[in-house]
Design an enzyme around this catalytic site. Structure first.
Site, mmCIF file in Angstrom:
data_model
loop_
_atom_site.group_PDB
_atom_site.id
_atom_site.type_symbol
_atom_site.label_atom_id
_atom_site.label_comp_id
_atom_site.label_asym_id
_atom_site.label_seq_id
_atom_site.Cartn_x
_atom_site.Cartn_y
_atom_site.Cartn_z
ATOM 1 N N GLY A 185 0.784 -1.205 -0.090
ATOM 2 C CA GLY A 185 0.002 0.121 0.135
ATOM 3 C C GLY A 185 0.775 1.270 -0.167
ATOM 4 N N CYS A 186 0.321 2.368 -0.220
ATOM 5 C CA CYS A 186 1.101 3.562 -0.420
ATOM 6 C C CYS A 186 1.545 4.083 1.052
ATOM 7 C CB CYS A 186 0.010 4.701 -0.756
ATOM 8 S SG CYS A 186 -1.565 4.950 0.199
ATOM 9 N N TYR A 187 0.953 4.055 1.929
ATOM 10 C CA TYR A 187 1.431 4.464 3.211
ATOM 11 C C TYR A 187 2.575 3.485 3.679
ATOM 12 C CZ TYR A 187 -1.835 8.116 4.521
ATOM 13 O OH TYR A 187 -2.761 9.176 4.635
#
Length: 353
Positions: A158-160
């Site tokens: 995921g991005c985070y």
């Protein structure tokens, strides 16, 4: 040799970013894009930026053409991927999934955080985790499957977790840290997806910064899994009034031994891990990442600083949440699985203004 590829969920922001990248890719031939809500709509009508670049139109997710591809990207919400992936693999299609459905190794952890039953947990043991700079062996395993004509499943980070882990993993793996990992992260509004809500409405998001899902954000167990720190991550995300870009600031308490190290010495360890990886830029001492420097690229900029008084290492990672945080990372993983240079079709040069 070119490969036939498609995007399921191509009308969303991450899906549209995949389309942008794939239309410029020299080896991947984009042949099908799906969106149940936009079926029959021309791509250029939904996103005028694609006018003249493609005559594709959206079809439904059950379009038989998706099973005729060599590679399928999934840019759909969690649980939706589970309804597609097993059948695609059975049809011999390699899948790069941008959703959360196959990221977590433990189905019980997935079900706890996502509130849904995992319907194909057997795939969790064979999927490859899509964060090449930290999990190269996983991507090599997927490439080995491709080499013998078998489909692979890659679950992209995921991005985070991508920005957070690329910034902090070298320090954690080196044994410099102790205690909790404190993460303060900020993302542009596209990270919330295309669907509008009161939180992402222009009048509420503009001129405002707000924390959300404090203590319960679903990326928490993914960060813990990547760093090998179960139950030790305090993650607080914030929504900021910009379209793209994500900045993660991580506070790591140093051990007594590591507290005596200089930032320059620590940077040597970071370079040892990331030199030769084209999409991680380790900044020199005294310089810190900015989101504006990475927008439109597949780059993660990493910077380090020390709070000498409290023996705290502050590590910062900046990415474009739609590119290195989603679509670009997916293309990077696919390049490696199919034996291409990981830079193919991707940019590591940001927009100067």
């Amino acid at each position: 040799m070119s490969y036939k590829v498609g995007v399921i969920g191509a009308a969303g922001y991450a899906g549209a970013e995949l389309v942008r990248l794939l239309l410029q890719h020299p080896e991947f031939d984009l042949t099908v894009i799906t969106s149940n809500a936009d079926a029959g709509t021309a791509l250029a009508d939904a996103y005028p930026a694609f006018a003249g670049a493609s005559d594709l139109a959206f079809t439904t997710h059950d379009d038989p053409a998706v099973r005729e591809c060599d590679l399928m990207f999934l840019a759909v919400p969690h649980t939706a991927a589970m309804s597609q992936v097993p059948a695609l693999l059975d049809a011999g299609v390699t899948v790069v999934d941008l959703s959360a459905d196959y990221r977590l190794s433990d189905k019980d952890v997935y079900e706890q955080w996502y509130g849904a039953t995992h319907t194909s947990p057997e795939l969790l043991a064979t999927r490859s985790f899509g964060l090449p700079e930290l999990f190269g062996e996983d991507i090599e395993r997927a490439h080995a499957l491709h080499e013998v004509g078998k489909p692979a499943l890659v679950a992209c980070a995921g991005c985070y977790p991508t920005a957070t882990s690329l910034a902090s993993a070298p320090a954690v793996r080196a044994g410099w840290t102790q205690g909790l990992v404190i993460v303060d992260a900020k993302s542009g509004v596209t990270g919330a997806g295309k669907g509008c809500s009161a939180k992402t409405h222009f009048c509420n998001a503009d001129e405002d910064v707000q924390a959300y899902n404090v203590g319960r954000h679903r990326h928490t167990p993914e960060i813990e899994q990547i760093l090998g720190k179960p139950g030790e991550v305090v993650f607080t995300p914030h929504l900021v009034p910009q379209k793209r870009g994500l900045l993660s600031t991580v506070y790591l308490q140093l051990t007594d031994e590591a507290a005596d190290m200089s930032v320059e010495d620590m940077l040597e360890c970071y370079h040892a891990l990331y030199d030769g990886r084209p999409f991680v830029q380790v900044l020199p001492a005294g310089k810190l990442p900015r989101t504006a420097s990475v927008v439109g690229t597949n780059v993660c900029q990493v910077g380090l600083a020390k709070n000498e008084r409290t023996h705290t290492l502050v590590v910062i990672g900046a990415i474009d949440n739609l590119c290195k945080g989603a679509a670009g990372q997916g293309v990077q993983c696919a390049n490696l699985v199919f034996g291409l240079d990981e830079k193919t079709g991707l940019s590591n040069v940001g927009m100067p203004v």
